[in-house]
Motif scaffolding. Structure first.
Motif, PDB file in Angstrom:
ATOM      1  N   ASP A 189       0.840   5.073   1.081  1.00  0.00           N
ATOM      2  CA  ASP A 189       0.158   6.149   1.797  1.00  0.00           C
ATOM      3  C   ASP A 189       0.746   7.454   1.280  1.00  0.00           C
ATOM      4  O   ASP A 189       1.847   7.859   1.660  1.00  0.00           O
TER       5      ASP A 189
ATOM      6  N   ALA B  13       6.930  -1.204   7.455  1.00  0.00           N
ATOM      7  CA  ALA B  13       6.679   0.210   7.178  1.00  0.00           C
ATOM      8  C   ALA B  13       7.963   0.840   6.669  1.00  0.00           C
ATOM      9  O   ALA B  13       9.009   0.767   7.312  1.00  0.00           O
TER      10      ALA B  13
ATOM     11  N   CYS C 115       1.734  10.778   4.006  1.00  0.00           N
ATOM     12  CA  CYS C 115       1.567   9.969   5.222  1.00  0.00           C
ATOM     13  C   CYS C 115       1.698  10.759   6.504  1.00  0.00           C
ATOM     14  O   CYS C 115       1.315  10.278   7.571  1.00  0.00           O
TER      15      CYS C 115
ATOM     16  N   VAL D  25      -0.059   4.468   8.170  1.00  0.00           N
ATOM     17  CA  VAL D  25       0.932   3.438   7.825  1.00  0.00           C
ATOM     18  C   VAL D  25       0.945   2.374   8.923  1.00  0.00           C
ATOM     19  O   VAL D  25       0.915   1.163   8.653  1.00  0.00           O
TER      20      VAL D  25
ATOM     21  N   ILE E  93       0.855  -1.181   0.000  1.00  0.00           N
ATOM     22  CA  ILE E  93       0.000   0.000   0.000  1.00  0.00           C
ATOM     23  C   ILE E  93       0.893   1.234   0.000  1.00  0.00           C
ATOM     24  O   ILE E  93       1.908   1.278   0.700  1.00  0.00           O
TER      25      ILE E  93
ATOM     26  N   SER F 268       2.308  -4.482   3.880  1.00  0.00           N
ATOM     27  CA  SER F 268       3.476  -3.624   3.781  1.00  0.00           C
ATOM     28  C   SER F 268       2.998  -2.271   3.272  1.00  0.00           C
ATOM     29  O   SER F 268       2.150  -2.194   2.388  1.00  0.00           O
ATOM     30  N   CYS F 269       3.555  -1.204   3.826  1.00  0.00           N
ATOM     31  CA  CYS F 269       3.087   0.128   3.458  1.00  0.00           C
ATOM     32  C   CYS F 269       4.260   1.076   3.333  1.00  0.00           C
ATOM     33  O   CYS F 269       5.159   1.088   4.195  1.00  0.00           O
TER      34      CYS F 269
ATOM     35  N   PHE G 297      -2.094   0.103   8.655  1.00  0.00           N
ATOM     36  CA  PHE G 297      -2.014  -0.884   7.577  1.00  0.00           C
ATOM     37  C   PHE G 297      -1.072  -2.029   7.948  1.00  0.00           C
ATOM     38  O   PHE G 297      -1.364  -3.194   7.686  1.00  0.00           O
TER      39      PHE G 297
ATOM     40  N   TRP H 293      -3.658   5.194  -0.663  1.00  0.00           N
ATOM     41  CA  TRP H 293      -4.441   5.850   0.386  1.00  0.00           C
ATOM     42  C   TRP H 293      -3.904   7.266   0.530  1.00  0.00           C
ATOM     43  O   TRP H 293      -2.710   7.463   0.705  1.00  0.00           O
TER      44      TRP H 293
END
Length: 236
Positions: A74, A115, A77, A83, A72, A92-93, A86, A136
């Motif tokens: 962000d 992250a 962020c 983050v 994902i 994983s973000c 998620f 996102w």
């Protein structure tokens, strides 16, 4: 850069129905000034961001992520609150933000190896095409005008896998406004409406799942849109 509307440190928003008179003012200078404010006041602004819970929106978003896709993005962020959410849900973000100060706060608080962090403009994220299972963007597009938002949406479309979700929450309103922190530093905001934002995304080939004007979790009115990337073709 993700921001929270319930900023107790902020003065009253002063709407502007036209651009400021200064010949040196531009959307680019507004973004630079805003980024500088986030850098300088990152301790306070980061703490404020962690006070809001977007759990219901997060859950609706992750249900639409394609099977087998776990990355994902962000976009904007801020202090890393979403983050962390998620990652807690098994994804994983990558948190992308223009503010080095806010990213420093995010890195210090969210240490899970799933992250990761990147300082970049959300209109030009240096990832491969069709590499993200979801994008996102929570209260980040409000620092870009309509042209900047269009550029960001085109970039999100490029990053997303076919049919992958995009969630947008941004400030409702019309045109530019500004807000000062308690230290006197200024941030600039661009307001939009749910109809205009939905039409823009549709013109780019996104399928609108839901689009609402809603009260913010703390205060203010917000535009919240959940959409799916085109499954074929790329729109305009």
């Amino acid at each position: 850069m993700s921001v929270l509307t319930g900023d107790r440190q902020a003065a009253v928003i002063r709407p502007r129905r036209r651009l400021p008179d200064s010949p040196r003012w531009s959307p680019a200078s507004a973004l630079a000034e805003t980024t500088g404010t986030y850098d300088a006041d990152s301790v306070y602004l980061a703490a404020r961001q962690w006070e809001a819970d977007f759990g219901a929106y997060l859950d609706a978003f992750v249900r639409l992520i394609p099977e087998g896709s776990h990355l994902i993005v962000d976009a904007g962020c801020g202090a890393g609150r979403d983050v962390a959410a998620f990652v807690a849900r098994g994804f994983s973000c990558v948190g992308v933000d223009l503010s080095a100060g806010m990213l420093a706060r995010a890195r210090a608080r969210v240490t899970d190896p799933c992250a990761t962090w990147l300082q970049a403009d959300i209109r030009a994220i240096p990832f491969e095409t069709a590499s993200a299972g979801g994008v996102w963007t929570n209260a980040a597009l409000l620092h870009l005008d309509s042209d900047g938002q269009l550029a960001a949406f085109r970039e999100f479309r490029r990053l997303l896998l076919p049919g992958a979700p995009l969630f947008v929450t941004t400030l409702a309103g019309s045109g530019w406004s500004s807000r000062h922190t308690g230290t006197g530093l200024r941030r600039w905001f661009w307001g939009t409406d749910v109809v205009g934002l939905s039409k823009l995304l549709s013109s780019l080939g996104f399928h609108i799942v839901s689009a609402k004007g809603e009260a913010g979790l703390v205060q203010g009115e917000w535009v919240n849109v959940l959409a799916l990337a085109p499954r074929s073709g790329r729109g305009l």
